[in-house]
Motif scaffolding. Structure first.
Motif, short mmCIF file in Angstrom:
data_model
loop_
_atom_site.label_atom_id
_atom_site.label_comp_id
_atom_site.label_asym_id
_atom_site.label_seq_id
_atom_site.Cartn_x
_atom_site.Cartn_y
_atom_site.Cartn_z
N SER A 137 3.92 1.53 -1.08
CA SER A 137 4.60 1.62 -2.38
C SER A 137 3.66 2.22 -3.42
CB SER A 137 5.06 0.23 -2.82
OG SER A 137 5.69 0.30 -4.07
N ALA A 138 2.40 1.78 -3.42
CA ALA A 138 1.43 2.34 -4.36
C ALA A 138 1.20 3.82 -4.08
CB ALA A 138 0.11 1.56 -4.28
N ALA A 139 1.09 4.17 -2.80
CA ALA A 139 0.89 5.58 -2.45
C ALA A 139 2.11 6.41 -2.84
CB ALA A 139 0.62 5.71 -0.95
N ASN A 140 3.30 5.85 -2.66
CA ASN A 140 4.52 6.57 -3.05
C ASN A 140 4.58 6.77 -4.56
OD1 ASN A 140 5.52 6.97 -0.49
ND2 ASN A 140 6.77 5.13 -0.50
N GLN A 141 4.17 5.77 -5.32
CA GLN A 141 4.15 5.92 -6.77
C GLN A 141 3.15 6.99 -7.18
OE1 GLN A 141 3.40 1.97 -8.21
NE2 GLN A 141 5.51 1.31 -7.92
N GLN A 142 1.99 6.99 -6.55
CA GLN A 142 0.98 8.00 -6.86
C GLN A 142 1.49 9.38 -6.48
OE1 GLN A 142 -2.73 7.41 -4.81
NE2 GLN A 142 -3.81 8.92 -6.05
N LEU A 143 2.15 9.48 -5.33
CA LEU A 143 2.71 10.76 -4.90
C LEU A 143 3.79 11.23 -5.87
CD1 LEU A 143 2.88 13.00 -2.78
CD2 LEU A 143 4.51 11.57 -1.53
N ALA A 193 4.01 10.52 -9.03
CA ALA A 193 3.34 10.96 -10.26
C ALA A 193 2.71 12.34 -10.06
CB ALA A 193 2.27 9.94 -10.66
N THR A 194 2.12 12.57 -8.90
CA THR A 194 1.51 13.88 -8.61
C THR A 194 2.58 14.97 -8.56
OG1 THR A 194 -0.26 12.82 -7.38
CG2 THR A 194 0.09 15.16 -6.96
N GLU A 209 0.84 -1.21 0.00
CA GLU A 209 0.00 0.00 0.00
C GLU A 209 0.87 1.25 0.00
OE1 GLU A 209 -2.77 -0.03 3.25
OE2 GLU A 209 -3.47 -2.04 2.76
#
Length: 181
Positions: free
Chosen positions: A122-128, A130-131, A120
């Protein structure tokens, strides 16, 4: 291919681990049988063997090795019938297996929860990431647009200053610009 290799390696590794653990237990049993049975200090090494195996292997693995080590201790107790602690050692080994297996099951559950939480994060870090990248692109575009606007305003101001006619720009009821003519 990678997952197949890991799965094959895991199966072979498990078989090797089980073989190694059984060989350790049988080796300890053999040395203890030759050195005094259940009274031998070597027989007591079955305790740390069982605890390490049970914590590492999971609950069912712990119970299986608890039965193996308890059975081996029972055989050692039969070789020394005058030792009243023999049956107690068997029960104690089984209890160690239950407790070690319970701890192992709990640790494996916690490891699973940590892995899920890490996924979770890691997914949030990837989204962050990208943002942040999108915001950086937008900021760069905004800076470029502001530079273009300033250049355009400067060109317009120079054009108005060179005109021979008087020019007044009124915005919101006040004079925003007047050329020198």
């Amino acid at each position: 291919a990678w997952s197949q290799w890991r799965q094959a390696r895991g199966t072979a590794g498990r078989a090797l681990k089980v073989t190694h653990d059984v060989a350790d237990a049988l080796g300890l049993f053999g040395v203890a049988a030759l050195s005094g049975g259940a009274r031998s200090g070597v027989a007591l090494i079955l305790y740390p063997h069982l605890v390490s195996v049970s914590v590492r292997g999971g609950f069912r693995y712990a119970l299986a090795f608890g039965l193996l080590d308890g059975g081996l201790m029972g055989l050692l107790a039969l070789r020394t019938p005058d030792d009243p602690l023999g049956p107690l050692h068997v029960l104690a080994l089984l209890w160690c297996a239950v407790m070690g297996g319970t701890a192992s099951a709990h640790l494996h559950e916690m490891q699973g929860q940590v892995r899920a939480f890490n996924r979770e994060l890691s997914a949030a870090n990837q989204q962050l990431a990208a943002t942040v990248a999108a915001n950086e692109v937008a900021r760069h575009e905004q800076e470029q647009t502001l530079l273009q606007l300033r250049d355009s305003e400067e060109r317009y101001r120079r054009l108005l200053q060179r005109i021979q006619d008087g020019v007044i720009i009124i915005q919101d009821g006040r004079v925003a610009y007047a050329n020198e003519v």
